[in-house]
Design a protein around this motif. Structure first.
Motif, PDB file in Angstrom:
ATOM      1  N   ALA A 133       8.201  -1.679  -6.007  1.00 25.98           N
ATOM      2  CA  ALA A 133       7.187  -2.290  -5.016  1.00 25.98           C
ATOM      3  C   ALA A 133       6.241  -0.955  -4.903  1.00 25.98           C
ATOM      4  N   ARG A 134       6.810   0.044  -5.116  1.00 29.74           N
ATOM      5  CA  ARG A 134       5.753   1.524  -4.934  1.00 29.74           C
ATOM      6  C   ARG A 134       4.993   1.450  -6.182  1.00 29.74           C
ATOM      7  N   ALA A 135       5.425   0.881  -7.132  1.00 26.19           N
ATOM      8  CA  ALA A 135       4.674   1.121  -8.466  1.00 26.19           C
ATOM      9  C   ALA A 135       3.722   0.245  -8.484  1.00 26.19           C
ATOM     10  N   PHE A 136       3.819  -0.967  -7.733  1.00 20.16           N
ATOM     11  CA  PHE A 136       2.902  -2.025  -7.771  1.00 20.16           C
ATOM     12  C   PHE A 136       1.562  -1.683  -6.476  1.00 20.16           C
ATOM     13  N   THR A 137       2.027  -0.854  -5.831  1.00 26.19           N
ATOM     14  CA  THR A 137       1.041  -0.540  -4.809  1.00 26.19           C
ATOM     15  C   THR A 137      -0.533  -0.324  -5.078  1.00 26.19           C
ATOM     16  N   GLY A 138      -1.248  -1.037  -4.501  1.00 21.44           N
ATOM     17  CA  GLY A 138      -2.773  -0.804  -5.037  1.00 21.44           C
ATOM     18  C   GLY A 138      -3.106  -1.968  -5.790  1.00 21.44           C
ATOM     19  N   TRP A 139      -2.227  -2.803  -6.332  1.00 21.47           N
ATOM     20  CA  TRP A 139      -2.509  -3.931  -7.109  1.00 21.47           C
ATOM     21  C   TRP A 139      -2.948  -5.104  -6.148  1.00 21.47           C
ATOM     22  N   HIS A 140      -4.340  -5.321  -6.007  1.00 26.08           N
ATOM     23  CA  HIS A 140      -4.907  -5.963  -4.771  1.00 26.08           C
ATOM     24  C   HIS A 140      -5.838  -7.063  -5.374  1.00 26.08           C
ATOM     25  N   VAL A 141      -6.355  -7.886  -4.491  1.00 25.73           N
ATOM     26  CA  VAL A 141      -7.416  -8.958  -4.762  1.00 25.73           C
ATOM     27  C   VAL A 141      -8.540  -8.339  -3.865  1.00 25.73           C
ATOM     28  N   LYS A 142      -9.722  -8.485  -4.611  1.00 27.46           N
ATOM     29  CA  LYS A 142     -11.084  -8.247  -3.908  1.00 27.46           C
ATOM     30  C   LYS A 142     -12.082  -9.217  -4.579  1.00 27.46           C
ATOM     31  N   ASN A 143     -12.577  -9.906  -3.409  1.00 27.47           N
ATOM     32  CA  ASN A 143     -13.709 -10.880  -4.189  1.00 27.47           C
ATOM     33  C   ASN A 143     -13.043 -11.858  -4.993  1.00 27.47           C
ATOM     34  N   ARG A 144     -11.715 -12.106  -4.762  1.00 26.12           N
ATOM     35  CA  ARG A 144     -11.291 -13.355  -5.254  1.00 26.12           C
ATOM     36  C   ARG A 144     -10.969 -12.943  -6.969  1.00 26.12           C
ATOM     37  N   LYS A 145     -11.057 -11.274  -7.285  1.00 27.59           N
ATOM     38  CA  LYS A 145     -10.517 -11.015  -8.529  1.00 27.59           C
ATOM     39  C   LYS A 145      -9.731  -9.899  -8.300  1.00 27.59           C
ATOM     40  N   PHE A 146      -8.741  -9.730  -9.448  1.00 34.26           N
ATOM     41  CA  PHE A 146      -7.921  -8.380  -9.477  1.00 34.26           C
ATOM     42  C   PHE A 146      -8.907  -7.130  -9.297  1.00 34.26           C
ATOM     43  N   TRP A 147      -8.104  -6.233  -8.349  1.00 32.24           N
ATOM     44  CA  TRP A 147      -8.820  -5.045  -8.068  1.00 32.24           C
ATOM     45  C   TRP A 147      -7.471  -3.884  -7.993  1.00 32.24           C
ATOM     46  N   PHE A 148      -7.837  -3.014  -8.767  1.00 27.41           N
ATOM     47  CA  PHE A 148      -6.802  -1.532  -8.512  1.00 27.41           C
ATOM     48  C   PHE A 148      -7.527  -0.904  -7.666  1.00 27.41           C
ATOM     49  N   ASN A 149      -6.770  -0.811  -6.455  1.00 26.39           N
ATOM     50  CA  ASN A 149      -7.058   0.022  -5.460  1.00 26.39           C
ATOM     51  C   ASN A 149      -6.415   1.123  -5.430  1.00 26.39           C
ATOM     52  N   LYS A 150      -7.202   2.175  -5.919  1.00 26.31           N
ATOM     53  CA  LYS A 150      -6.747   3.533  -6.424  1.00 26.31           C
ATOM     54  C   LYS A 150      -6.119   4.136  -5.155  1.00 26.31           C
ATOM     55  N   ARG A 151      -7.069   4.036  -4.040  1.00 27.29           N
ATOM     56  CA  ARG A 151      -6.674   4.744  -2.901  1.00 27.29           C
ATOM     57  C   ARG A 151      -5.116   4.247  -2.212  1.00 27.29           C
TER      58      ARG A 151
ATOM     59  N   ARG B 137       0.780  -1.275   0.020  1.00 28.41           N
ATOM     60  CA  ARG B 137       0.179   0.034   0.005  1.00 28.41           C
ATOM     61  C   ARG B 137       0.843   1.219  -0.008  1.00 28.41           C
ATOM     62  N   ARG B 138       0.141   2.431  -0.534  1.00 34.46           N
ATOM     63  CA  ARG B 138       1.016   3.448  -0.482  1.00 34.46           C
ATOM     64  C   ARG B 138       1.365   3.794   1.036  1.00 34.46           C
ATOM     65  N   GLY B 139       2.461   4.065   1.077  1.00 38.57           N
ATOM     66  CA  GLY B 139       3.306   4.816   2.418  1.00 38.57           C
ATOM     67  C   GLY B 139       3.808   3.472   3.107  1.00 38.57           C
ATOM     68  N   LYS B 140       3.371   2.295   2.717  1.00 38.75           N
ATOM     69  CA  LYS B 140       3.582   0.888   3.421  1.00 38.75           C
ATOM     70  C   LYS B 140       3.791  -0.199   2.383  1.00 38.75           C
ATOM     71  N   PRO B 141       5.121   0.233   1.285  1.00 34.38           N
ATOM     72  CA  PRO B 141       4.995  -0.943   0.316  1.00 34.38           C
ATOM     73  C   PRO B 141       5.549  -2.252   0.759  1.00 34.38           C
ATOM     74  N   ASN B 142       4.998  -3.374   0.397  1.00 35.52           N
ATOM     75  CA  ASN B 142       5.520  -4.735   0.598  1.00 35.52           C
ATOM     76  C   ASN B 142       6.297  -4.952  -0.526  1.00 35.52           C
ATOM     77  N   GLU B 143       7.607  -5.308  -0.527  1.00 34.14           N
ATOM     78  CA  GLU B 143       8.414  -5.485  -1.669  1.00 34.14           C
ATOM     79  C   GLU B 143       8.062  -6.985  -2.361  1.00 34.14           C
TER      80      GLU B 143
END
Lengths: 433, 396
Positions: A196-214, A164-170
């Motif tokens: 890692a920062r560039a991939f922040t917000g590339w998440h999964v929601k409801n078992r699907k890819f979800w770009f979490n803009k926030r 996530r933004r501010g807390k990147p996981n590498e």
């Protein structure tokens, strides 16, 4: 077939010319069958023999529709949906499906982008990932990498949701560079942090890819010396455009399919061949599988068979059918627990496939073939009896077996073909494909 | 790991009259030399909580740091001669071994710049190299290479061969005794004969690797079958560890030629609800070690075997919010032998001087390795460990 090793590296990857470079014969076609798919069933080898070295790879790799039977198996196993069911589906496809070369390639990608259900804990998502490999495995590597970066199982596996933004996981960014596209030494720790920062917000929601803009970091990032508001797609592109990436992926496919030692010069030639295919995996593989190097003497039986090669390959070679639900457990005993690779690095291959335990597991599988017990694979013994010992040796060792060994085991088996098959499968020579 | 009792019974002396050819053949082999000292390495996988194993029960900060998990003073098993350290209540057997002088507790074991990753810390222990980059050879694998004529090793367990045993030499890895049945019986022994014949000829390099491994494996199976026919004179715990330790006891007592035996007990990664789990693990460990010692004592082998018990790290001093403990650093090790100087070795843990919440190590684990390879195998530890580590006075 001996000329290949005398040629300069650049020429070793040129098309194999039967007659000039060596013969186009049954052993050569069987070599292709074993490497591109599993085992060397006689009908397939004869078909490849008829097609010749330049049309055969395309025949093996080109797209095919899933048969209704395989579709039904896929649906029923998906309904059950646990790891064992999905493993069984895949093993069944490898054994009885109409596109084993694609399964063999999907297995390569499964090992390359190694994701394990022990952490994902959603076998249907694992099945989706395998299907992604089956669908896109021969396509453009960039497209495949893009799909895998958005694959829910992969995102769960490498902790995407905590990036996530501010807390990147590498985790993903690191493996993307180290294991998926570039290899150690071709990026810096700083590159990983920024990616890692560039991939922040590339998440999964409801078992699907979800770009979490926030959760996405829109600040300036610097990757490989270029600065801008870079996003995940940019990182993927940048990794794939690096020359080191071409050498990395081409080298890895070469190890999987050809298996001869790679000198720095050959590595360069491989990268050129790969780039000449414009990152398209299928066309690159077709060139590899019809090259002089592929058919050279040092390449024959140069690769230690994986548990999939050993089990599926042996059954396909024998024309046996088996309850596919038992195969994943057999493979697991031999060190390959499908959908559960030991780490993100995949399986330790080559020599590491064999230790006393896994070797004995292979012996146990071999003994089962002729045991006649209820759970044993159904081998067409009548047909094998009718065809006789010579045909049996040709089936397993078309290139021949040292005369003394052949005589020793034939004498000791004393006409018992079931015992002979078990012994053949247990020979040191047979552990290589 | 599945080593069924019935399989041992089936293979026991009572059935000799019915034994297939393969069995008799193995039984007739001359007994191998038995004079070399054996080392049994027992790995506690997951990071054993050293503080709740060897307990500083008089230390208030121990009790304060672990309001839920600290073992109350009254329940701690006292170690004779010590007024401050005691054992977890599940370890009665080991308490007795300690009293008899066969158990050494080496406190404060660790290495510089401790790594809290299971994998990396385990690799460090296995390679004896705190700056390990690539998995190469293990400390025992290198020992095997140093003395090829004298040293052999066996790994008992279903997991893949531990890095500690990696090297140029083949090490047999024995998962369970099902495999013995596979190559015995009338069909199995015919098959074995074929394999032996087919594998007698050397091969070109590639295939020769498999040939070597196959022969090594078949040899081991023969010999294991032979020793496993000797019934153990003591009762082992009915656990996986108990079964593995029993086979180790049979091997050591029966003259199985391996000088190094490697086994492991898993489950020590106790991040949550540690109490009962840890009690179960330590009870199993203590029971299996005690049975093993009584076994080798009865067969007269206690003075030529040493068991080394280690874990990749200890755990945090403070308990966590899930009634468990997280990855830590220094922890005690055990050595068990008829030749050992029993008792507590090294300073007891100092809970007032922590490194980011973890115990500081006082003895480098490589000093224990150096002691073992020098004393038991007569190997120059300096070469093996890539540095000079002072031996500890552990043997009588």
């Amino acid at each position: 077939m001996t000329r290949g090793k005398l040629l300069p590296p650049g020429q070793r990857l040129e098309p194999y010319v039967p007659g000039e470079d060596g013969p186009w014969d049954y052993p050569a076609a069987a070599h292709l069958a074993r490497r591109a798919a599993f085992g060397a069933p006689k009908e397939l080898v004869n078909k490849l023999l008829e097609l010749g070295p330049h049309r055969a790879p395309a025949f093996l790799l080109r797209g095919r529709d899933e048969t209704p039977e395989m579709k039904a198996v896929a649906d029923s196993r998906r309904r059950i949906g646990n790891t064992e069911a999905i493993q069984t589906w895949w093993a069944h496809r490898m054994l009885r499906g109409n596109h084993p070369a694609m399964d063999k390639l999907a297995l390569f990608w499964h090992d390359h982008f190694a994701t394990s259900d022990t952490k994902v804990r959603d076998s249907r998502l694992m099945m989706d990932q395998v299907r992604l490999f089956l669908r896109e495995g021969t396509g453009h590597f960039h497209a495949l990498a893009q799909s895998i970066a958005k694959d829910p199982a992969m995102i769960i596996w490498l902790d995407g949701n905590s990036n996530r933004r501010g807390k990147p996981n590498e985790n993903f960014a690191r493996e993307l560079m180290e294991l998926f596209t570039l290899g150690v030494g071709n990026y810096t720790e700083e590159d990983i942090k920024e990616a890692a920062r560039a991939f922040t917000g590339w998440h999964v929601k409801n078992r699907k890819f979800w770009f979490n803009k926030r959760a996405h970091d829109t600040g300036a990032k610097t990757l490989f010396g270029f600065t801008g508001n870079l996003d995940g797609d940019y990182v993927l592109r940048a990794c794939l455009e690096k020359r080191a990436g071409a050498e990395f992926i081409a080298g890895k496919l070469f190890d999987y399919y050809v298996g001869t030692p790679v000198s720095p010069e050959l590595r360069k030639s491989l990268a050129e061949l790969y780039l000449a295919s414009f990152h398209n995996i299928g066309p690159f593989l077709e060139k590899l599988l019809s090259s002089r190097e592929f058919y050279s003497a040092p390449a024959r039986r140069a690769i230690m068979s994986s548990p999939a090669d050993f089990t599926i390959g042996t059954l396909r070679t024998l024309g046996a059918t088996a309850g596919s639900d038992r195969l994943p457990a057999e493979m697991s005993r031999m060190g390959m627990d499908l959908l559960r690779p030991p780490s993100v690095k995949g399986w330790q291959k080559g020599k590491s496939w064999l230790n006393s335990n896994t070797l004995l597991s292979r012996y146990r599988f071999a003994s089962m073939l002729g045991s006649g017990t209820e759970n044993a694979p159904r081998v067409p013994w009548d047909k094998i009896e009718k065809e006789g010992v010579d045909e049996l040796f040709k089936l397993f060792f078309p290139e021949g077996l040292a005369g003394r060994i052949r005589k020793t085991i034939t004498d000791e088996a004393g006409g018992d073909l079931k015992l002979l098959v078990t012994a053949l499968v247990e020979l040191p020579e047979y552990q290589y494909i | 790991m599945k080593l069924e009792r019935r399989e041992f019974l089936k293979l026991s002396g009572a059935g000799l009259a019915l034994a297939p050819g393969f069995l008799l053949e193995a039984a007739q082999e001359a007994a191998p030399a038995t004079d070399g000292h054996r080392l049994v390495v027992l790995q506690l996988t997951g990071g054993n909580d050293g503080l709740n194993t060897v307990i500083p029960f008089e230390d208030d900060s121990y009790h304060r740091s672990r309001p839920a998990l600290a073992i109350p003073k009254a329940r701690v098993l006292r170690l004779e001669g010590s007024t401050e350290m005691g054992l977890h209540p599940a370890m009665e057997g080991m308490q007795a071994l300690y009293r008899e002088g066969h158990l050494a507790v080496i406190q404060g074991i660790g290495y510089p710049n401790p790594d809290r990753s299971h994998f990396r810390s385990m690799d460090i222990w296995h390679s004896a190299n705190p700056s390990i980059k690539e998995k190469g050879k293990g400390w025992l694998g290198k020992s095997l290479e140093t003395k090829p004529a004298e040293l052999n090793a066996v790994h008992i367990g279903g997991e893949s061969l531990p890095l500690a045993l990696h090297g140029e030499r083949h090490v047999a890895s024995i998962q369970n005794l099902d495999f013995i049945e596979l190559l015995s019986g009338s069909k199995g022994s015919r098959l074995k004969k074929i394999l032996r014949a087919a594998n007698s000829d050397p091969r070109p390099q590639r295939e020769d690797y498999v040939r070597g491994l196959a022969n090594e494996t078949l040899d081991s199976l023969d010999k294991i079958l032979k020793v496993s026919r000797n019934p153990a004179p003591v009762e082992y715990p009915a656990s996986e560890l108990g079964r593995k330790m029993k086979l180790a006891g049979q091997m050591v007592s029966g003259g199985y030629p391996a000088r190094i035996l490697y086994l492991s007990q898993g489950g020590y990664d106790t991040h949550a609800r540690q109490g009962d789990v840890h009690t179960g693990l330590l009870g199993d460990l203590s029971g299996a070690l005690t049975a093993f010692y009584r076994h080798v004592e009865k067969t007269g082998a206690a003075e030529r075997v040493t068991v080394m018990v280690f874990s990749e790290f200890g755990r945090r001093v403070k308990e966590n919010a899930s009634l468990g403990t997280d990855h830590g650093c220094a922890a005690p090790m055990f050595l068990l032998s008829g030749k050992i100087k029993g008792g507590l070795h090294g300073p007891s843990p100092d809970l007032s001087n922590l490194d980011r919440g973890d115990l500081r190590f006082t003895i480098d684990f490589r000093r224990v390795y150096a002691t073992l390879v020098e004393e038991l195998f007569r190997i120059d530890s300096k070469k093996l460990l890539g540095g000079s580590f002072d031996k500890l006075g552990l043997f009588t």
